[in-house]
Motif scaffolding. Structure first.
Motif, PDB file in Angstrom:
ATOM      1  N   SER A 163     -33.603  38.956 -35.711  1.00 47.07           N
ATOM      2  CA  SER A 163     -32.618  39.506 -36.270  1.00 47.07           C
ATOM      3  C   SER A 163     -32.555  39.719 -34.504  1.00 47.07           C
ATOM      4  O   SER A 163     -33.353  39.881 -33.663  1.00 47.07           O
ATOM      5  N   GLY A 164     -31.013  40.532 -34.061  1.00 49.72           N
ATOM      6  CA  GLY A 164     -31.392  40.167 -32.722  1.00 49.72           C
ATOM      7  C   GLY A 164     -30.611  39.144 -32.593  1.00 49.72           C
ATOM      8  O   GLY A 164     -30.921  38.568 -32.780  1.00 49.72           O
ATOM      9  N   SER A 165     -30.515  39.215 -31.113  1.00 51.59           N
ATOM     10  CA  SER A 165     -30.026  38.312 -30.204  1.00 51.59           C
ATOM     11  C   SER A 165     -31.099  37.517 -29.023  1.00 51.59           C
ATOM     12  O   SER A 165     -31.537  38.889 -28.633  1.00 51.59           O
ATOM     13  N   VAL A 166     -31.705  36.515 -29.017  1.00 50.81           N
ATOM     14  CA  VAL A 166     -32.572  36.719 -28.105  1.00 50.81           C
ATOM     15  C   VAL A 166     -31.897  34.983 -26.695  1.00 50.81           C
ATOM     16  O   VAL A 166     -31.171  34.571 -27.301  1.00 50.81           O
ATOM     17  N   ALA A 167     -31.752  35.575 -25.254  1.00 48.44           N
ATOM     18  CA  ALA A 167     -31.497  34.295 -24.402  1.00 48.44           C
ATOM     19  C   ALA A 167     -32.061  33.695 -23.725  1.00 48.44           C
ATOM     20  O   ALA A 167     -33.241  34.354 -23.467  1.00 48.44           O
ATOM     21  N   PHE A 168     -32.728  32.597 -23.831  1.00 45.38           N
ATOM     22  CA  PHE A 168     -33.303  31.684 -23.528  1.00 45.38           C
ATOM     23  C   PHE A 168     -32.559  31.202 -21.936  1.00 45.38           C
ATOM     24  O   PHE A 168     -31.386  30.803 -22.141  1.00 45.38           O
ATOM     25  N   ARG A 169     -33.472  30.846 -20.912  1.00 43.00           N
ATOM     26  CA  ARG A 169     -32.704  29.984 -19.761  1.00 43.00           C
ATOM     27  C   ARG A 169     -33.800  29.153 -19.071  1.00 43.00           C
ATOM     28  O   ARG A 169     -35.180  29.466 -18.746  1.00 43.00           O
ATOM     29  N   THR A 170     -33.732  27.912 -19.580  1.00 43.08           N
ATOM     30  CA  THR A 170     -34.573  26.463 -19.558  1.00 43.08           C
ATOM     31  C   THR A 170     -33.257  25.932 -18.369  1.00 43.08           C
ATOM     32  O   THR A 170     -32.510  25.755 -18.115  1.00 43.08           O
ATOM     33  N   PRO A 171     -34.544  24.705 -17.894  1.00 41.49           N
ATOM     34  CA  PRO A 171     -33.274  24.143 -16.573  1.00 41.49           C
ATOM     35  C   PRO A 171     -31.687  22.823 -17.673  1.00 41.49           C
ATOM     36  O   PRO A 171     -30.962  22.380 -17.458  1.00 41.49           O
ATOM     37  N   VAL A 209     -39.770  25.056 -26.584  1.00 42.32           N
ATOM     38  CA  VAL A 209     -39.434  24.710 -25.131  1.00 42.32           C
ATOM     39  C   VAL A 209     -40.808  24.180 -25.068  1.00 42.32           C
ATOM     40  O   VAL A 209     -42.327  24.532 -25.220  1.00 42.32           O
ATOM     41  N   PRO A 210     -40.308  22.787 -24.787  1.00 44.13           N
ATOM     42  CA  PRO A 210     -41.705  22.133 -24.608  1.00 44.13           C
ATOM     43  C   PRO A 210     -42.639  22.425 -23.355  1.00 44.13           C
ATOM     44  O   PRO A 210     -42.297  23.388 -22.796  1.00 44.13           O
TER      45      PRO A 210
END
Length: 190
Positions: free
Chosen positions: A60-68, A82-83
């Motif tokens: 539930s909710g929202s999760v932001a992910f930052r990767t290359p 996320v490897p």
């Protein structure tokens, strides 16, 4: 020592974690945690797990992910992997509590690291980003270098800095793990 069912909370980053499966439960294969992140909550820093994969399933909710590869906001029902070796960070991207399950493979010292960092934050021994002072961090990071490190500078440069900083931190009494001491002197930061 963390056991299935234990809950830890980081008042600085706004994270609460419930352990579902520990390294002991899985023979070192994985750690499975349920995470609750308050609005404006975040993981303490961008980081890399050199040999661990992280799998997130947003409940539930929202999760932001930052990767290359950029930034991605995941909502309920979405999965993000996320490897190993991928720099990343995450935060609650909404106005409601974010709730997700995270599986980390292999376990390594992941739960010990979380327990240490959350306990430091709970005792007021981190900055507003959830990080301890540089010499304490050097001791912790040196002990957990195979579990987590910063995305930059290069690993060899980080290790060189840790080999200098960690002995100084140990001289000040810092250890790779943290348990509040009854005789601790807050003025010394120990």
């Amino acid at each position: 020592m963390i056991r299935a069912g234990d809950t830890i909370e980081n008042p600085v980053t706004g994270e609460r974690i419930v352990f579902h499966k520990t390294s002991a439960d899985t023979g070192g294969e994985a750690v499975v945690i349920e995470c609750f992140v308050k609005p404006h909550g975040f993981v303490a820093a961008a980081h890399v797990h050199p040999s661990q994969e992280e799998r997130f399933q947003v409940l539930s909710g929202s999760v932001a992910f930052r990767t290359p590869l950029g930034e991605h906001v995941a909502g309920p029902g979405e999965r993000v992997t996320v490897p190993a070796g991928t720099p990343h960070k995450f935060w609650n991207a909404g106005d409601d509590e974010a709730h997700f399950v995270c599986e980390v493979r292999p376990a390594l010292q992941f739960e010990e690291l979380l327990e240490t960092m959350f306990a430091l934050a709970a005792d007021g021994k981190t900055n507003r980003k959830g990080m301890p002072n540089p010499l304490r961090l050097a001791v912790i990071a040196n002990a957990h270098f195979d579990t987590v490190r910063l995305p930059f500078p290069p690993a060899w440069m980080q290790k060189a800095g840790l080999l200098l900083g960690a002995p100084l931190g140990r001289l000040l009494g810092y250890r790779p793990t943290y348990e509040p001491r009854v005789d601790a002197d807050p003025a010394l930061g120990i």
